[in-house]
Write a protein that holds these residues in place. Structure first.
Motif, PDB file in Angstrom:
ATOM      1  N   UNK A  16     -12.686 -16.351 -31.371  1.00 12.64           N
ATOM      2  CA  UNK A  16     -12.690 -17.729 -31.163  1.00 12.64           C
ATOM      3  C   UNK A  16     -10.868 -16.791 -30.539  1.00 12.64           C
ATOM      4  N   UNK A  17     -10.112 -15.935 -31.604  1.00 12.68           N
ATOM      5  CA  UNK A  17      -9.218 -15.244 -30.816  1.00 12.68           C
ATOM      6  C   UNK A  17      -7.805 -16.822 -30.460  1.00 12.68           C
ATOM      7  N   UNK A  18      -7.768 -16.591 -29.122  1.00 12.06           N
ATOM      8  CA  UNK A  18      -6.997 -17.542 -28.352  1.00 12.06           C
ATOM      9  C   UNK A  18      -7.156 -17.672 -28.283  1.00 12.06           C
ATOM     10  N   UNK A  42       1.549 -11.441 -24.566  1.00 10.87           N
ATOM     11  CA  UNK A  42       1.748 -12.709 -24.351  1.00 10.87           C
ATOM     12  C   UNK A  42       1.698 -14.286 -25.411  1.00 10.87           C
ATOM     13  N   UNK A  43       0.484 -14.482 -25.439  1.00 11.66           N
ATOM     14  CA  UNK A  43       0.140 -15.176 -26.932  1.00 11.66           C
ATOM     15  C   UNK A  43       0.038 -14.117 -28.299  1.00 11.66           C
ATOM     16  N   UNK A  44       0.206 -14.318 -29.220  1.00 12.28           N
ATOM     17  CA  UNK A  44      -0.006 -14.180 -30.721  1.00 12.28           C
ATOM     18  C   UNK A  44      -1.391 -13.583 -30.378  1.00 12.28           C
ATOM     19  N   UNK A  45      -2.518 -12.163 -30.149  1.00 10.01           N
ATOM     20  CA  UNK A  45      -3.641 -12.021 -29.780  1.00 10.01           C
ATOM     21  C   UNK A  45      -4.593 -11.327 -31.083  1.00 10.01           C
ATOM     22  N   UNK A  46      -5.674 -11.674 -31.428  1.00  8.09           N
ATOM     23  CA  UNK A  46      -6.517 -10.705 -32.148  1.00  8.09           C
ATOM     24  C   UNK A  46      -6.634  -8.990 -31.846  1.00  8.09           C
ATOM     25  N   UNK A  47      -6.365  -8.243 -32.822  1.00 14.04           N
ATOM     26  CA  UNK A  47      -5.741  -6.940 -32.873  1.00 14.04           C
ATOM     27  C   UNK A  47      -6.799  -6.110 -33.885  1.00 14.04           C
TER      28      UNK A  47
END
Length: 472
Positions: A55-57, A420-425
């Motif tokens: 799903x991530x962002x 940009x937006x907190x994302x999956x890392x």
């Protein structure tokens, strides 16, 4: 204190970056399994809190909202990546996916409509698993599939993209897959890694050749993660250790992708230890020489500090770069304790000067720089906004040295923050947050952080006030 307004060049690119695998989510367009999804199925326990990239962002469903958030945080440019697995979901090649084309055209059109330049990257660690089964970057067949994917993107999106990039941090998958066990398929074999390196660089060159044939207005380049290398001391043994580390981690991709040739000293060293790739041709080398980056993205997070080895190498162990050096923990260094990285702002100036002095002052920009912090909810005010003054200070301190580099003649055209937006890392999932906009993962609610408000002001003013006495 000597505060003054630091003003950046006209039309400076203010923006940020992320990748398809880290932001889009799967969606309904059809998408092949990537190596990350495969690895998650096989070893979910290696991913922080067991969170996958499914799903991530959820950017694939929320891109219109997200483009408005880009505007609200001062973006005039933004780097995305295009998912190879979404574009060619059957087998990484073959038939292109019309739903993927529709999504990316809609996204890029929306960005352009809002005066946000599209910086499109073609590969950000997300190999389709079916192509990994064919050898991944060790395979010429995969190189050909990548070039087809790249050329399809030029054809379908060339009218919407401002700048193209062949790879983001191509060193990362080599280190992770073949040397350090943090990328699938987790092989420890330097020589196979050298082969994958050569074919990655060949793929870069062939994609540039394809771009040239399209006669587009855009430029095409590459994004490299580059850490200036510093010896512990000027002792000749430390200096030699730093030189070798620099060859492995900086010049290995920078020289062939920008200058069109491999560094001779690195070739000699690998020949001495029988670690050169086994499959390369004069035709490959000519292609690499003729098709070099037209623009260079510089990802800078931390310096590299090394010293001469003090302990013997196990001759029965696998050949690795650190046969020739050890990492040096400099006393007094400042750390981002959450990520385990040293904070050294002046390194961004050192990096830019290296590009100016040794790489023809190629047109460049900072394509990633940022600060990951865990448990940022600690810094939320009563309205739910993250008050991240630490990130604002981090950005200002790095930008001050970037401003100095520009004034010292470096051809730097922009600054993109990660992210940009907190994302999956990747395997860290959401452990550390980097965004200008916070993400509540269960609800997908986005909230602009204090740093996002600062970034809008920074972009609007094309600069900021700073105490220049802090620059050394």
């Amino acid at each position: 204190m000597n505060k003054q307004q630091l003003t950046f060049p006209k039309d400076f690119w203010w923006g940020s970056a992320w990748s398809a695998e880290q932001s889009e989510g799967r969606g309904e367009t059809g998408k092949a399994e990537t190596v990350w999804e495969r690895w998650y199925k096989e070893q979910p326990y290696r991913f922080y809190q067991g969170i996958s990239s499914e799903t991530t962002t959820d950017h694939i469903h929320r891109y219109k909202e997200d483009v408005q958030l880009m505007k609200q945080t001062g973006h005039n440019s933004f780097r995305v990546s295009i998912s190879w697995a979404r574009m060619f979901p059957a087998d990484g090649t073959g038939e292109v996916n019309p739903k993927a084309i529709e999504f990316y055209r809609d996204l890029f059109t929306e960005m352009n409509k809002n005066n946000i330049k599209v910086f499109a990257n073609l590969y950000h660690f997300d190999m389709p698993a079916v192509l990994q089964d064919k050898g991944g970057w060790e395979s010429r067949e995969v190189v050909d599939a990548y070039v087809k994917f790249a050329d399809t993107c030029f054809k379908e999106f060339g009218d919407l993209v401002y700048h193209w990039f062949t790879f983001n941090e191509p060193l990362g998958p080599i280190l992770g897959s073949y040397l350090e066990d943090f990328h699938y398929p987790n092989i420890i074999d330097f020589k196979r890694g050298a082969q994958a390196t050569h074919f990655t660089i060949l793929a870069h060159a062939k994609a540039i050749a394809a771009h040239k044939k399209r006669d587009l207005n855009s430029k095409i380049g590459v994004i490299l993660n580059l850490s200036p290398t510093f010896p512990r001391s000027q002792n000749p043994a430390d200096v030699k250790a730093a030189e070798i580390a620099d060859l492995f981690y900086v010049r290995s991709f920078l020289d062939p992708m920008v200058k069109g040739r491999y560094p001779e000293k690195l070739v000699e060293l690998l020949r001495e230890y029988d670690q050169l790739p086994s499959d390369y041709t004069e035709e490959d080398l000519a292609c690499i020489k003729e098709n070099t980056a037209q623009i260079l993205g510089l990802n800078y997070y931390e310096p590299r500090r090394v010293k001469a080895r003090l302990t013997a190498v196990n001759p029965e162990g696998p050949f690795l770069p650190d046969w020739f050096f050890e990492n040096h923990v400099m006393p007094g260094r400042r750390m981002n304790e959450y990520r385990g990285w040293e904070i050294y702002e002046k390194g961004i100036h050192d990096l830019c000067m290296d590009i100016k002095e040794n790489y023809g002052n190629i047109e460049s920009f900072i394509s990633e720089n940022g600060m990951g912090v865990a448990n940022e909810e600690r810094f939320m005010d009563e309205t739910g906004q993250v008050i991240d003054d630490y990130r604002i200070e981090y950005v200002q301190d790095h930008l001050a040295y970037l401003w100095k580099a520009i004034n010292d003649g470096c051809n730097i055209k922009g600054y993109h923050l990660w992210t940009f937006i907190d994302c999956w890392s990747w395997i860290n999932a959401y452990k550390n947050r980097y965004g200008l906009v916070s993400l509540d993962l269960p609800t997908q609610k986005r909230t602009i952080k204090k740093s996002g408000e600062f970034y809008k002001q920074l972009s609007d003013q094309n600069g900021f006030e700073y105490d220049v006495d802090r620059l050394v």
